[in-house]
Design a protein around this motif. Structure first.
Motif, PDB file in Angstrom:
ATOM      1  N   GLU A   8      12.779   0.167  -5.194  1.00  0.00           N
ATOM      2  CA  GLU A   8      13.431  -0.861  -4.338  1.00  0.00           C
ATOM      3  C   GLU A   8      12.646  -0.739  -3.028  1.00  0.00           C
ATOM      4  O   GLU A   8      13.107   0.428  -2.239  1.00  0.00           O
ATOM      5  CB  GLU A   8      14.627  -0.996  -4.306  1.00  0.00           C
ATOM      6  CG  GLU A   8      15.578  -0.851  -5.572  1.00  0.00           C
ATOM      7  CD  GLU A   8      15.027  -1.540  -6.750  1.00  0.00           C
ATOM      8  OE1 GLU A   8      14.287  -2.669  -6.696  1.00  0.00           O
ATOM      9  OE2 GLU A   8      15.312  -0.930  -8.006  1.00  0.00           O
ATOM     10  N   GLN A  59      21.141   0.256  -3.673  1.00  0.00           N
ATOM     11  CA  GLN A  59      19.602   0.385  -3.847  1.00  0.00           C
ATOM     12  C   GLN A  59      19.073   1.566  -3.024  1.00  0.00           C
ATOM     13  O   GLN A  59      19.549   1.703  -1.863  1.00  0.00           O
ATOM     14  CB  GLN A  59      18.796  -0.926  -3.001  1.00  0.00           C
ATOM     15  CG  GLN A  59      18.970  -2.261  -3.986  1.00  0.00           C
ATOM     16  CD  GLN A  59      17.574  -3.242  -3.376  1.00  0.00           C
ATOM     17  OE1 GLN A  59      17.243  -2.752  -2.187  1.00  0.00           O
ATOM     18  NE2 GLN A  59      17.402  -4.229  -3.956  1.00  0.00           N
ATOM     19  N   ASN A 295      16.302  -9.182  -8.873  1.00  0.00           N
ATOM     20  CA  ASN A 295      17.488  -8.471  -9.316  1.00  0.00           C
ATOM     21  C   ASN A 295      17.851  -9.228 -10.491  1.00  0.00           C
ATOM     22  O   ASN A 295      18.451  -8.690 -11.452  1.00  0.00           O
ATOM     23  CB  ASN A 295      18.523  -8.549  -8.074  1.00  0.00           C
ATOM     24  CG  ASN A 295      18.141  -7.529  -7.115  1.00  0.00           C
ATOM     25  OD1 ASN A 295      17.302  -6.583  -7.219  1.00  0.00           O
ATOM     26  ND2 ASN A 295      18.389  -8.033  -5.824  1.00  0.00           N
TER      27      ASN A 295
END
Ligand code: GRE
Ligand code: ZN
Length: 329
Positions: A8, A59, A295
């Motif tokens: 991410e 994340q 996402n």
């Protein structure tokens, strides 16, 4: 269910203020990264809201750009340290939601090893992400040994992500497609070239005996194993110990012991099935590749996996928790 994703990306455009002005024009951001800059720069706004909406617990962040490779020696080390300090500052109020991979000054490998150690010890960073070749060199070059040695000693993984190809590769492989002028980024990068580059990167580490030299080193790659699961049996035969490389173990043994893959950017079952059949469920970790994928895509994919609940848990968070030392202490 707890959900951890670990490819991410972030990028802080303000950091270019610390690059010498004459170097700024040598930067080569991808067009995709430029388009995503607002989302890359944000951590606790739209990103966190989207994590909440999709039920993503945590994340693990990594820097998307490779500007640090424009600098050398102490300049590179200072720039990387500034980047890491800023990341630590921006996530410090959300320790349950964000962790980070260090950004390393790889043009100065010993300084890179020291920066890895500093960020792991000072900020609790979970390893490092390295993007592509370092100014044309793959990581099996002996000069990068200090980074692998230190990662092994600290017990943190190195995530190898693709990067923009060297100019010579760009020219020879990815330019003048159908007579159009210049390179074609989709073939060079996210449509194919990146994935073959990272597969080559890992196969070079295998052939160079890096995994044997650092038997407790853990390497992570994204994009459902960067085509290696598809090539598994054929490559296994080609890279048999004694077949010309330095590797002492088979590809399958080495990779199952030391290589982990994430699902970043891959959201369908057939490539997951290949990964399950080759590297196995203990080495597969959910990731999205935010903001380049959404996402929503990651969670829809997770929800569609037809496996026993304990195996889905491993993919969703268990393997990452174990490898990165996250979750319940
Ligand atoms: C990635 O990180 O995988 C990525 C980029 C830029 C464009 C697309 C993409 O860094 O998947
Ligand atoms: Zn990525």
């Amino acid at each position: 269910m707890r959900i951890v994703t670990l490819e991410e990306h972030i990028s802080f455009p303000g950091m270019s203020a610390f690059l010498p002005p004459d170097l700024i024009q040598n930067r080569k951001p991808s067009s995709a990264a430029l388009q995503m800059m607002t989302k890359l720069e944000d951590i606790t706004g739209e990103r966190l809201a989207s994590m909440d909406k999709n039920g993503i617990s945590m994340q693990v962040l990594s820097v998307e750009n490779t500007d640090v490779n424009l600098l050398n020696g102490n300049e590179a080390a200072k720039f990387a340290a500034k980047y890491n300090d800023l990341i630590a500052e921006r996530i410090k109020d959300h320790p349950e939601r964000f962790a980070a991979f260090a950004h390393l000054p790889m043009t100065a490998p010993l300084a890179a090893a020291d920066e890895l150690e500093r960020t792991v010890k000072t900020y609790g960073f979970r390893g490092a992400m390295i993007k592509g070749l370092i100014n044309g060199e793959f990581l099996d070059a002996p000069k990068f040994a200090p980074v692998f040695e230190r990662a092994e000693k600290l017990g943190v993984p190195i995530y190898i992500h693709p990067g923009i190809p060297p100019q010579s590769v760009m020219d020879a492989y990815y330019s003048n497609v159908g007579g159009k002028q210049g390179p074609y980024e989709a073939i060079a990068c996210w449509g194919w070239g990146w994935h073959s580059e990272t597969a080559i990167h890992v196969l070079r580490l295998l052939a160079a005996g890096i995994f044997d030299k650092y038997p407790n080193l853990k390497i992570i790659i994204g994009h459902m194993g960067e085509m290696l699961p598809m090539m598994w049996v054929r490559s296994e035969r080609a890279f048999k110990p004694g077949a010309g490389g330095e590797n002492q173990r088979t590809l399958a043994d080495t990779f199952r012991q030391q290589l982990y893959i994430t699902t970043s950017g891959f959201f369908t079952q057939p490539p997951l099935q290949l990964a399950l059949d080759t590297i196995g469920v203990d080495n597969i970790m959910l990731s999205v590749d935010y903001p380049f994928s959404t996402n929503e895509m990651g969670i829809d994919f997770l929800n569609s996996i037809q496996l026993p609940a304990d195996q889905v848990e491993k993919i969703a968070h268990g393997n990452a928790d174990k490898l990165l030392g996250l979750g319940a202490k």
